[in-house]
Design a protein around this motif. Structure first.
Motif, PDB file in Angstrom:
ATOM      1  N   ALA A 105       1.602   6.729  -6.664  1.00 26.12           N
ATOM      2  CA  ALA A 105       0.430   7.491  -7.084  1.00 26.12           C
ATOM      3  C   ALA A 105       0.721   8.976  -6.954  1.00 26.12           C
ATOM      4  CB  ALA A 105      -0.780   7.093  -6.248  1.00 26.12           C
ATOM      5  N   ILE A 106       1.505   9.327  -5.930  1.00 21.61           N
ATOM      6  CA  ILE A 106       1.766  10.747  -5.696  1.00 21.61           C
ATOM      7  C   ILE A 106       2.919  11.259  -6.552  1.00 21.61           C
ATOM      8  CG2 ILE A 106       2.648  12.358  -3.972  1.00 21.61           C
ATOM      9  CD1 ILE A 106       0.710  11.188  -2.025  1.00 21.61           C
ATOM     10  N   PHE A 107       3.992  10.470  -6.630  1.00 20.59           N
ATOM     11  CA  PHE A 107       5.089  10.880  -7.492  1.00 20.59           C
ATOM     12  C   PHE A 107       4.878  10.262  -8.872  1.00 20.59           C
ATOM     13  CE2 PHE A 107       6.602  10.919  -3.154  1.00 20.59           C
ATOM     14  CZ  PHE A 107       7.033  12.229  -3.043  1.00 20.59           C
ATOM     15  N   LEU A 150       0.739   1.242 -12.259  1.00 24.13           N
ATOM     16  CA  LEU A 150       1.632   2.170 -11.586  1.00 24.13           C
ATOM     17  C   LEU A 150       3.081   2.004 -12.032  1.00 24.13           C
ATOM     18  CD1 LEU A 150       0.052   2.089  -8.044  1.00 24.13           C
ATOM     19  CD2 LEU A 150       0.228   4.077  -9.519  1.00 24.13           C
ATOM     20  N   PRO A 190       5.228   7.895 -11.865  1.00 26.76           N
ATOM     21  CA  PRO A 190       5.718   6.522 -11.960  1.00 26.76           C
ATOM     22  C   PRO A 190       6.758   6.352 -13.052  1.00 26.76           C
ATOM     23  CG  PRO A 190       3.519   6.651 -12.870  1.00 26.76           C
ATOM     24  CD  PRO A 190       3.865   8.031 -12.384  1.00 26.76           C
ATOM     25  N   ILE A 219       2.181   1.831  -3.413  1.00 31.58           N
ATOM     26  CA  ILE A 219       1.118   2.404  -4.252  1.00 31.58           C
ATOM     27  C   ILE A 219       0.999   3.908  -4.005  1.00 31.58           C
ATOM     28  CG2 ILE A 219      -1.380   2.495  -4.573  1.00 31.58           C
ATOM     29  CD1 ILE A 219      -1.449  -0.512  -4.130  1.00 31.58           C
ATOM     30  N   VAL A 220       0.965   4.273  -2.707  1.00 31.71           N
ATOM     31  CA  VAL A 220       0.820   5.685  -2.355  1.00 31.71           C
ATOM     32  C   VAL A 220       1.963   6.500  -2.948  1.00 31.71           C
ATOM     33  CG1 VAL A 220       0.918   7.310  -0.427  1.00 31.71           C
ATOM     34  CG2 VAL A 220      -0.502   5.259  -0.265  1.00 31.71           C
ATOM     35  N   LEU A 221       3.181   5.994  -2.775  1.00 32.16           N
ATOM     36  CA  LEU A 221       4.349   6.723  -3.267  1.00 32.16           C
ATOM     37  C   LEU A 221       4.262   6.932  -4.781  1.00 32.16           C
ATOM     38  CD1 LEU A 221       7.217   5.068  -1.190  1.00 32.16           C
ATOM     39  CD2 LEU A 221       6.336   7.396  -0.975  1.00 32.16           C
ATOM     40  N   ALA A 238       0.837  -1.198   0.000  1.00 33.53           N
ATOM     41  CA  ALA A 238       0.000   0.000   0.000  1.00 33.53           C
ATOM     42  C   ALA A 238       0.875   1.252   0.000  1.00 33.53           C
ATOM     43  CB  ALA A 238      -0.935   0.000   1.211  1.00 33.53           C
ATOM     44  N   LEU A 239       1.989   1.205   0.748  1.00 38.10           N
ATOM     45  CA  LEU A 239       2.886   2.370   0.771  1.00 38.10           C
ATOM     46  C   LEU A 239       3.498   2.592  -0.611  1.00 38.10           C
ATOM     47  CD1 LEU A 239       4.403   4.617   2.211  1.00 38.10           C
ATOM     48  CD2 LEU A 239       6.131   2.952   2.880  1.00 38.10           C
TER      49      LEU A 239
END
Lengths: 543, 323, 279
Positions: free
Chosen positions: C132-134, C219, C136, C128-130, C125-126
């Motif tokens: 999704a925000i930065f 991603l 890919p 994915i978060v990373l 999940a982390l």
């Protein structure tokens, strides 16, 4: 007819082992009510023989010839089920490591009751009642409490008593004791030996006692078997074997036991080389969690003494007495909270960083375990020169010095290019001594430096230390749990108990005429003193 | 034991707070205007919307004040608003949390039960073809991508064989009630839960086997043999119980992986949980939802951890009795 | 070294793993020579099944791209991401673990709380978060995987260092005046190396799985062809063209399996306890 007859037993080791047979053509008998000791050094096959009786040999190790006759049946031919019915009921066994011999997750009472359960005897309430009686019989305080305890709540000696209680539960004909006191302190050892003697008398059991310690043998054995490299080299009545050994190996083993004789104190120079004043070391362990109180252990309290040039001071005591902690404070592997450690007039108890590094070479240590004290990935040459190079010595000069040192400790200079695993325990300990000498220290601390060695090797290393001491006029602090060893090498002795120095004086005085009850109890517990007296008498008679 | 649990709870709270800080930092570390990040790349993010956001979150205020406001909101379970779905994130998650809890808990239990049982069997038949079979399967499962095995399972059991539903949480339009509904959900659960648990089953198999063999060599097992106990009793009472301790520790550590893996499983099986919610949010760049799901899944992991910690305490008296 | 190799060779699985991995590596190296055209370019009609047309043995996907070319180019991405992210994770985990284990006390507490934090949060999940925000990109994918996979390294190294630092030979090195850095580098870490090597080989496998999972969710780096992306793209046509999902999955499985087998072989060959038992 004997209770148990072992006839030409051989035990084969798996392929690739250092020898084909762990035990070769071993024969002996065990009679009702007697204590038979099997003595030998590590690798002599003494434990293998005992395990074979129980059908508990390690995987891959199998009896290859001979027979073990008990109650008219050959144990080697019994099926697994028949053997299972025998174990615990007719023959039971106690082991060396009391700390790991009990299941950590089960209550003591349940583990004892299991013995009855295994043989379908008694009802659960009766089993519990018997368990209580047994705990009482082996002398555990407060059996009602102990029966509900878990192993981690008991001390090593108490756990060994529990294991003995389990072994006794079904009144076996034979008790096999495999080094049952080796891991225990000397006073606890004496108590456990008394207990085994006492139980033997009361229940008429035969005891097969495996040990490496001739002192223990002298105290309890009726008969003795000496083993070497898997073979019996000598057997007979205890008194005969101990006083008139015929085989050279037995004689060598007996001679290697340090005698309880004292050295004279050396002349004290005016200035002590090492001076310790009011040294305190307290350990505070946070056992996790915010709600717990930290555990505080006062490992060393107010230690005070002077060491003079050319002198050896022994620090003796049982486990937990703080003797090793004190040693570690002196070499500054630990930093004491209070007190002064003065060497050559400079207090090193508080210095850190570079100042400490500069002073480290003045006080060096010889460690206990020859197997963990040398980096397995470094060549001997590297191990010996690292320190010199760290102090700025030129590499070639350091290597020259290392070669010299190897000769000094009785090794060949060709050892330089070899790895530690190519050497035996005794040889490694010599390397450890050479390393300690490499930096020309003013003081050497030997922390149980011979405790991990077999008795014959121990004698050689002690001789080496004594020789070096004379030749190099070394000043040494010798930490040991073994009063015999201390008596042999130390000029003065400090006795420690729970962090405090309870007695300090010349060896002859401390060991010959102890002033405190504690020192007296340590002396009383030394095994083999009766034998020593007999030996002295024998010598007198010969003169 | 109570002190032990309390200490664990305090730690869990600290970790949750730390994750909130991490979330907050991530929003600000993202390239571009934090308001735009929170609004997502949505068409909804016109200038007025962004201005609203800036005011609402006080984005013009100092960093620490913003952090404080963010934490205050999160503690009251205000996880922000999804401008994509036009709903508060907390509500979105709340609706879908039960499905994920059901899925992950089932996968967790299945993997532990099957993994431990197979591991015990392998250890006891060490060196035989049973052992080889189990160990090989474990190796295979351990190397299989979770999402791929889910796809293949739905293809085989749902599309080709038609044995099990491979889609959703319950039969749409059937409107089952009572026991029928439970059975229906159960049927839908089988494929997602087993495929999610497969990887972890492999881990527990290997761990149990190794641990059983390790414990078998310990001294107290020899003591037990010396008592004359039969082997089955020794294995169960002495070896297994001690061998389970590292397995429980591992299960606690792996809980996080199961919750993370649910994103993949739920995506493949259209399981209406927070994992699928996250997947949808990824394609829409709906950051509030992504961070909200991240926070809640971490909370779930802590819950699983707490359960395994308590379990450990029950099995091991050394933890229970040293208050 | 030769003793190590002969022990490694005794493990049949490890040798099979080595062979599979060698094939994957060869594919990765050969990709630009055998398939000089971009794996993204359309070469034939879409949904061409495998073994129907010469020159396209594995057929084409939903956009008419060559599946075999995708597989070869995908091998590059998988190996690259697996290797580099593991190196980065080791570079984070080893210093943290070594410092925590060697210095103990407060340093240990602080570093281990930090590690525990990263170990507790669901790593996938982390990641994915990373991502999704930065953005890919391949670099961020590698970084994200490294960030979620270093904690086990730190824990392992800490444990090893902790048990080693109280060994007498380390204490002896302290007494002989060597500096802490030198002791960590020369005395402690070399002895902690075998378990780190084993863990690293398994981490490469895990990283490849992670990369494929991330690409599956969309991603991954949109500019590189990866196995996970191929499966993700074929997911919607699972019923009609199942092989498009099946084939890249087998590639992932075999690669990861080979690394795990090698890891086991290394473990058997390097594990001193096992060695002791046989000697």
């Amino acid at each position: 007819m004997s209770l148990l007859t072992i006839d030409n037993l051989s035990i084969a080791l798996p392929k690739g082992a250092d020898r084909a047979l762990a035990v070769k053509d071993v024969s002996f008998t065990l009679d009702k009510g007697e204590i038979l000791c099997i003595v030998g050094e590590s690798g002599s096959g003494k434990s293998m023989s005992a395990n074979a009786l129980m059908g508990l040999l390690p995987e891959g190790v199998t009896p290859s010839a001979g027979s073990i006759t008990f109650k008219g049946r050959d144990l080697l031919t019994l099926s697994d089920d028949e053997m299972m019915a025998l174990r615990g009921k007719d023959i039971s066994m106690i082991f060396q490591e009391p700390l790991s011999a009990l299941n950590p997750l089960m209550r003591i009472g349940d583990q004892i009751a299991e013995v009855f359960e295994a043989h379908d005897l008694l009802t659960p309430p009766e089993r519990r009642k018997r368990a209580l009686e047994l705990l009482h019989e082996v002398g555990l305080p407060d059996p009602d409490q102990t029966i509900r305890a878990y192993p981690f709540q008991l001390s090593g000696g108490q756990r060994q008593r529990v294991v003995i209680a389990m072994a006794l539960a079904l009144e076996p004909k034979i008790l096999i004791a495999d080094e049952p006191t080796t891991a225990l302190d000397v006073t606890t050892q004496a108590q456990i030996l008394d207990l085994i003697e006492d139980l033997r008398k009361r229940h008429g059991m035969a005891v097969l006692f495996i040990t490496h310690d001739f002192g223990v043998v002298a105290d309890i054995a009726d008969r003795v078997i000496v083993m070497q490299h898997g073979e019996v080299v000598e057997a007979g009545e205890a008194e005969t074997v101990l006083l008139n050994p015929t085989h050279p190996y037995t004689r060598a083993l007996l001679d290697a036991i340090p005698a309880l004789t004292f050295r004279d104190s050396v002349e004290q120079t005016a200035q002590p080389i090492l001076s310790v004043r009011d040294l305190d070391m307290t350990f505070t362990t946070r056992t996790g969690g915010f709600f717990k109180k930290p555990r505080v252990v006062k490992a060393v309290q107010k230690a005070t003494f002077d060491l003079y040039q050319g002198e050896t001071i022994g620090i003796v005591g049982e486990s937990g007495s703080g003797k090793s902690t004190l040693g570690r404070c002196l070499v500054r592997l630990l930093t004491p909270q209070n007190g002064v450690v003065e060497i050559g007039g400079r207090d090193i108890s508080k210095i850190t960083g570079d100042a400490l590094r500069q002073h480290r070479r003045r006080i060096q240590m010889v460690f206990q375990d020859p197997y963990s004290s040398l980096n397995p990935r470094s060549r001997i040459g590297t191990i010996l020169t690292e320190g010199l190079i760290a102090y700025g010595e030129d590499k070639a000069a350091a290597r020259e010095k290392a070669k010299e040192l190897l000769t000094v400790v009785g090794l060949d200079p060709s050892a330089m290019d070899r790895f530690p695993h190519e050497f035996s325990g005794g040889q490694r300990q010599r390397v450890g001594i050479a390393r300690a000498l490499a930096l020309d220290p003013e003081v050497i601390i030997a922390d149980e430096a011979v405790s991990a060695l077999d008795v014959s090797i121990q004698a050689q290393v002690l001789d080496l230390l004594a020789d070096l001491k004379d030749r190099l006029n070394l000043s040494m602090i010798f930490i040991t749990h073994d009063l015999r060893v201390a008596a042999q090498v130390c000029d003065r002795i400090i006795v420690m108990q729970r962090g405090e120095m309870v007695e300090f004086g010349p060896s002859a005085q401390v060991l010959g005429n102890p002033q405190t009850a504690y020192t007296q109890s340590l002396l009383d517990a030394i095994p083999g003193k009766a034998h020593e007296a007999a030996l002295a008498k024998q010598k007198e008679a010969q003169l | 034991m109570l002190g032990f649990i309390a200490a664990r709870l305090v730690k869990a709270v600290f970790i949750l707070l730390a994750i909130l800080v991490l979330n907050f930092v991530l929003i600000h570390a993202a390239p571009g205007d934090p308001a735009a990040v929170m609004a997502g790349e949505a068409g909804a993010a016109d200038e007025k919307f962004l201005q609203d956001l800036r005011e609402r979150f006080g984005l013009d205020q100092p960093f620490t004040v913003q952090l404080w406001n963010y934490m205050k909101g999160a503690i009251q379970l205000d996880l922000g608003y999804s401008y994509r779905q036009q709903m508060p994130v907390a509500e979105l998650i709340w609706d879908r949390l039960p499905a994920t809890l059901l899925l992950t808990a089932t996968a967790f239990v299945i993997s532990i039960v099957i993994g431990v049982a197979a591991g015990v069997l392998a250890a006891q038949t060490q060196g035989t073809w049973w052992d080889t079979l189990i160990s090989s399967l474990a190796l295979l499962f351990y190397a299989t991508p979770l999402f791929w095995v889910a796809l293949m399972a739905s293809l085989l059991f749902s599309v080709w064989l038609g044995w099990l539903p491979g889609f959703g949480y319950q039969t749409i339009g059937a409107n089952y009630t009572g026991i029928d509904r439970v059975l229906d959900i159960g049927k839908h659960l089988i494929l997602p839960a087993t495929t999610l648990g497969l990887f972890f089953t492999a881990i527990y198999m290997r761990m149990t086997r190794a641990s059983m063999l390790e414990v078998s060599r310990l001294d107290f097992v020899k003591t037990a043999r010396a008592k004359g106990l039969r082997n089955s009793v020794i294995q169960r009472r002495h070896v297994l119980r001690n061998a389970l301790l590292p397995v429980i520790t591992l299960a606690g550590l792996q809980a996080g992986q199961i919750v993370g893996g649910a994103v993949l499983t739920e995506t493949v099986f259209a399981w209406p949980g927070i994992g699928r919610l996250m997947f949808e949010a990824i394609s829409q760049r709906d950051y509030n939802v992504i961070l909200g799901v991240f926070f809640i899944s971490a909370a779930m992991v802590l819950l699983f951890n707490l359960i395994t910690d308590i379990l450990y305490g029950i099995v091991d008296p050394r933890i229970r009795l040293t208050k | 070294m030769s003793a190590f190799w002969s022990r490694f060779r005794q493990n049949r699985g490890a040798v099979i793993g080595l062979v599979i991995l060698a094939i994957v590596i060869i594919c990765a190296i050969a990709a630009p020579f055998l398939f000089p055209r971009s794996p993204w370019s359309m070469v034939q009609r879409p949904f061409l099944p495998p073994f129907e047309m010469e020159g396209l043995p594995l057929g084409t996907d939903a956009l008419g791209r060559d599946v075999l070319s995708g597989l070869f180019h995908g091998a590059r991405v998988s190996l690259l991401v697996g290797l580099v992210s593991t190196v980065v994770a080791l570079a984070i985990g080893i210093p943290i673990g070594a410092l925590a284990g060697y210095y103990g006390g407060l340093v240990d507490d602080a570093l281990m709380r930090f590690t525990e934090f990263f170990q507790t949060i669901p790593s996938f999940a982390l990641a994915i978060v990373l991502l999704a925000i930065f953005q890919p990109t391949l670099a961020y994918v590698i970084l994200a995987i490294a960030i979620v996979s270093w904690p086990p390294v730190a824990r392992l190294v800490r444990g090893e260092v902790l048990s080693l630092r109280n060994r007498e030979f380390v204490e002896a090195a302290t007494l002989s005046g060597q500096s802490n850095l030198r002791i960590i580098l020369r005395q402690v870490l070399p002895n902690a190396l075998p378990p780190i090597i084993v863990l690293a080989s398994l981490m490469v496998a895990t990283a490849i799985l992670l990369e494929s999972s991330l690409s599956f969710l969309g991603l991954g780096d949109p500019n590189v062809m990866s196995w996970g992306y191929m499966i993700g793209a074929a997911r919607t046509v699972l019923r009609t063209a199942w092989w498009l999902s099946f084939i890249p999955g087998v590639a992932i499985l075999l690669t990861v399996l080979s690394l795990n087998l090698i890891g086991e072989g290394l473990n058997d060959a390097l594990n001193p306890r096992l060695r002791k038992r046989t000697s």
